[in-house]
Design an enzyme around this catalytic site. Structure first.
Site, PDB file in Angstrom:
ATOM      1  CB  CYS A  70       0.413  10.629   1.838  1.00 35.21           C
ATOM      2  SG  CYS A  70      -1.022  11.147   0.885  1.00 35.21           S
ATOM      3  CB  CYS A  81      -3.767   7.308  -3.739  1.00 35.40           C
ATOM      4  SG  CYS A  81      -2.139   6.846  -3.140  1.00 35.40           S
TER       5      CYS A  81
HETATM    6 FE1  FES Z   1      -0.780  10.751  -1.176  1.00 37.20          FE
HETATM    7 FE2  FES Z   1      -1.165   9.011  -3.071  1.00 37.20          FE
HETATM    8  S1  FES Z   1       0.584   9.164  -1.796  1.00 37.20           S
HETATM    9  S2  FES Z   1      -2.526  10.503  -2.366  1.00 37.20           S
END
Ligand code: FES
Length: 125
Positions: free
Chosen positions: A33, A102
């Site tokens: 992400c 995450c």
């Molecule tokens: Fe990036 Fe959780 S969406 S660390």
């Protein structure tokens, strides 16, 4: 969708911030992400005496970072290196499958900080 413990650590994260004169610093990015995290450690006699973090990431990243700081303090470096993302997720009462990536930030960040500490020690020797 999130456990009470996740919500608690997200709303009241423990050990947020930076340690001045940290013995080791880990900086990692999450390839999934693009979120980032820094983790700072203090070490005495091979034991983690203080661990703090700054996470530029989602709620699950904040909760897992907060939890890993609590899990790591008081552990030896070897014990801390053994903490996996699954251990952290378990301690939080589980994470939704789509948010498991995450928890990599916390586990990888702690490892990077310990590696940084060890590299610095080798340079000093
Ligand atoms: Fe990036 Fe959780 S969406 S660390």
């Amino acid at each position: 969708m999130y456990s009470e413990k996740v919500m608690d650590h997200f709303s009241n994260p423990r050990n947020v911030g930076e340690i001045e004169n940290a013995d080791g610093v880990g900086e990692v990015g999450n390839p999934t992400c693009g979120d980032m995290m820094n983790i700072y450690i203090k070490v005495e006699d091979n034991i983690l005496t203080d661990v703090k973090f700054k996470t530029f990431g989602c709620g699950a990243a904040i909760a897992t970072s907060s939890m890993i700081t609590e899990m790591a303090v008081g552990k030896t470096l070897e014990e801390a290196l053994d903490i996996t993302r699954n251990d952290v997720a378990e301690e939080l009462g589980g994470l939704p499958q789509v948010k498991m990536h995450c928890s990599n930030l916390a586990a990888d960040g702690l490892r990077a900080a310990i590696e940084d500490y060890r590299n610095k020690q080798n340079i000093k020797k």
